[in-house]
Design a protein around this motif. Sequence first.
Motif, short mmCIF file in Angstrom:
data_model
loop_
_atom_site.label_atom_id
_atom_site.label_comp_id
_atom_site.label_asym_id
_atom_site.label_seq_id
_atom_site.Cartn_x
_atom_site.Cartn_y
_atom_site.Cartn_z
N HIS A 110 0.83 -1.23 0.33
CA HIS A 110 -0.68 0.11 0.29
C HIS A 110 0.74 1.43 0.02
O HIS A 110 0.53 2.00 -0.19
CB HIS A 110 -0.96 -0.05 0.96
CG HIS A 110 -1.90 -1.20 1.38
ND1 HIS A 110 -2.39 -2.02 2.40
CD2 HIS A 110 -2.70 -1.55 0.46
CE1 HIS A 110 -3.26 -2.14 2.16
NE2 HIS A 110 -3.69 -2.05 0.72
N LEU A 156 -0.95 4.41 -1.92
CA LEU A 156 -2.21 4.18 -1.07
C LEU A 156 -2.24 4.61 0.27
O LEU A 156 -3.24 5.34 0.76
CB LEU A 156 -3.07 2.63 -1.32
CG LEU A 156 -3.84 2.74 -2.72
CD1 LEU A 156 -4.22 1.11 -2.97
CD2 LEU A 156 -4.66 3.69 -3.09
N GLN A 160 -7.23 -8.44 -4.80
CA GLN A 160 -7.31 -10.36 -3.64
C GLN A 160 -8.67 -10.92 -4.92
O GLN A 160 -9.82 -10.34 -4.98
CB GLN A 160 -8.12 -10.02 -2.12
CG GLN A 160 -6.83 -10.85 -1.52
CD GLN A 160 -7.03 -10.56 -0.09
OE1 GLN A 160 -7.91 -10.98 0.39
NE2 GLN A 160 -5.59 -9.58 1.03
N ILE A 172 -7.96 1.47 1.53
CA ILE A 172 -7.07 0.49 2.34
C ILE A 172 -7.99 -0.06 2.79
O ILE A 172 -8.10 -1.21 2.97
CB ILE A 172 -5.78 1.02 3.07
CG1 ILE A 172 -4.85 1.42 2.01
CG2 ILE A 172 -5.09 -0.33 3.32
CD1 ILE A 172 -3.59 2.49 2.75
N LEU A 207 -10.70 -3.19 0.12
CA LEU A 207 -9.82 -3.25 0.23
C LEU A 207 -9.41 -4.62 0.65
O LEU A 207 -9.67 -5.80 0.56
CB LEU A 207 -8.18 -3.58 -0.72
CG LEU A 207 -8.74 -2.39 -2.13
CD1 LEU A 207 -6.90 -1.98 -2.56
CD2 LEU A 207 -8.50 -3.23 -3.28
N ARG A 208 -9.04 -4.12 2.21
CA ARG A 208 -9.26 -5.09 3.44
C ARG A 208 -10.40 -6.02 3.67
O ARG A 208 -10.42 -7.03 3.68
CB ARG A 208 -8.41 -4.88 4.32
CG ARG A 208 -6.57 -4.31 4.56
CD ARG A 208 -6.79 -3.62 6.09
NE ARG A 208 -5.46 -3.35 6.40
CZ ARG A 208 -4.52 -3.95 6.20
NH1 ARG A 208 -4.58 -4.72 6.34
NH2 ARG A 208 -3.49 -2.61 6.29
N ILE A 254 -12.31 -6.77 2.34
CA ILE A 254 -12.60 -7.99 0.87
C ILE A 254 -12.74 -9.35 1.51
O ILE A 254 -11.88 -10.50 2.64
CB ILE A 254 -11.87 -8.26 -0.18
CG1 ILE A 254 -12.08 -6.87 -1.19
CG2 ILE A 254 -12.28 -9.45 -1.20
CD1 ILE A 254 -10.73 -6.71 -1.48
#
Lengths: 229, 434
Positions: free
Chosen positions: A49, A54, A90, B428, B431-432, B434
Amino acid sequence: MIKVVDIVKTYSQKKNPVEALKNVTFDISTGQKVAIVGKSGSGKSTLMHIMSGLDVADSGEIWYDDKNILNLDKLQADKFRSLEMSFIFQNFYVDDTETCYNNVSLPLEIIKYDKKKQDKLVSDALDSVGLLGKRQQKASELSGGERQRLAIARAIVRKPKVLFADEPTGNLDTENGNKIITLLFRQCEKYNTTLIIVTHDIELATRCDKLIYIKDGQVEKITDGVNNA
Amino acid sequence: MRRLDIVNRAVRNLKQARIRTILTSLAISIGAFTICLSFALGNGARDYVTKIVRERGVSDVITVFPYSDSYNSPASYPPPSKIDENGHELEPTSTSHNADNSSSDVKFLTKEDGEKLKEIDGVENVEPTYSLQGRSFTGVDGAQYATRSYIAEDRSMPLVYGVNQDHVFQAGEIAVPENYIEPLGVKSNEELINKKITVTFESWLDKSEKAVNYSREFTIVGVVNKTGGWLGTGIVIISKADEKDICENALCQVASYSVKVKNGVDFNEVKNKIQSGNQYFAQSMQDHHQELFEAVNVGETGLVLFGLLIILASIFGIINTQYISVLERKRQIGMMKALGVRSKDVSKLFRYEACAIGFFGAMFGSVLAFILTLFSPQISNAIAPTRDGLSLFVFDFPKTLLLILSLMVVGILAGYFPARKASKLNPIDALRDI
Ligand SMILES: Nc1ncnc2c1ncn2[C@@H]1O[C@H](COP(=O)(O)OP(=O)(O)OP(=O)(O)O)[C@@H](O)[C@H]1O
Ligand SMILES: [Mg+2]
């Protein structure tokens, strides 16, 4: 050339701060395929990240050629990311609500790419992963393997300089995982894209040019993959 | 991102969540439907009022009456009078009426008033209106026979003998009903012609000391159908010249003056000038028009407010829907932001979606209202079959367009907080998750 210099990142929880990254330093040459490996909680995702802009680090530098992206403000970082970087999320996340075409065209829309040329780029990208015939099909109607290929098409459509992938093969069986990684590698080689994969799949990692082992937020060791051995 | 690309993505997102979009816009469409219909109803009512006013009189004319206190203070009516068992009044009403003098104090307008009105700035011309009332005529036996309705020259009267309907009555000429044959001592319509008749007229207030009687001799030139009168008593026709002369010179009573205002002169200014000095009472069709319009506007506004209330409630629907949408699409938002979509554009995406919900709702509601107005003739006919050509609903396209635009803005405003939440999501975290 990517240079990661002395990256420190601490998550300041109320009582016990977590030192996610401690003085992480390494180089990656352009076009290399790099695997970041390590146990769960070692700081791999955090590193990725920060490398992609990000997230911000407490200290350190991330150089892309002669540009330190940690000196960029949010807007500049967004712009840099949209122009130079790409991601495979992912489990090869794609937008189920959109068609294949509109999934792949998003990165081009973000950089306001010329509409007339956009069509060709999207078709090329879909073609290179064998999905040209399904361009108007909803992503939700694709099979698991097709979705992974769609994610790759989206990632390479604007020929990024760097491609990040966080646990792409999370729950793939070895055979399919190998196939898709081969496809991904081929696409990166085509555009000389630097590939940075976060994974704890050692078999996958050894197929890369370089392995960076992270342990407790520190670089444990850096080795060459089988290709370079 | 280009605005168009964001709009396209917003619309596709809504299509994806079709049921939710439809349900959310349905709430707005009910409000939009109500408001559209209120506008249409208001328009219909205003058109109707205008039509009635046009039918009833000229709208750029001020009608002037004598000033009376009773216009400003509530009229006082005499108490009911006692009657005996045969139904006759024990005390005549007139007595009690006179005891309360104010309500019987009616003044007349005269020739001089006409001259005065003509002098007022901005007045183009002044037309008197007469109201002539007969009292009696003298029969062959010398007795007085009652007579009431007098009119001057009217082409619609059914003349059955003598002059025809196109006849222009000259001074001294008169047409009488067939049933005057007997009192006048003749045997046929034919014999009525050229006979002389003495008619007595009276000013309106026969019970007041101001009442004036006036007699004049006429020559019969025509016979009117005896049922051709308002009360079935027969109508008497005389010339316009005689009517004017009798009203202005003999009885000194002009019912009202119609004052025409010069072009380009302020209507109300002239009206105020006429009324200043409390000598005259001025009224125009425009006043009625205005009053009726105001009544219609009040009704319309009430309905619109009701519609706005529905829309207010539906705003919360949009906010709620969009909030849930943000939570559901955390991954999509995180992915977009990671790929470099700016927070500003993410926020736009959600605001456009809310705007589109407003648009769909407004469109749906107004189209529904429009379809209903297409059946306006049938509906109007069912409600008021006697009012030919009345249109209950007149669809208001400009206002509807404005409504649609406003509801789009309302949508954007309702989408503000959910959009802000979406734009502030950390890619972030997204995305985490998920
Ligand atoms: N937002 C956060 N707040 C606090 N601590 C965090 C946060 N994000 C990560 N951490 C901590 O930082 C450390 C590194 O996390 P990271 O997600 O980088 O691990 P990882 O190597 O990607 O693990 P995995 O293989 O399970 O994905 C962990 O100890 C984690 O608990
Ligand atoms: Mg991770």
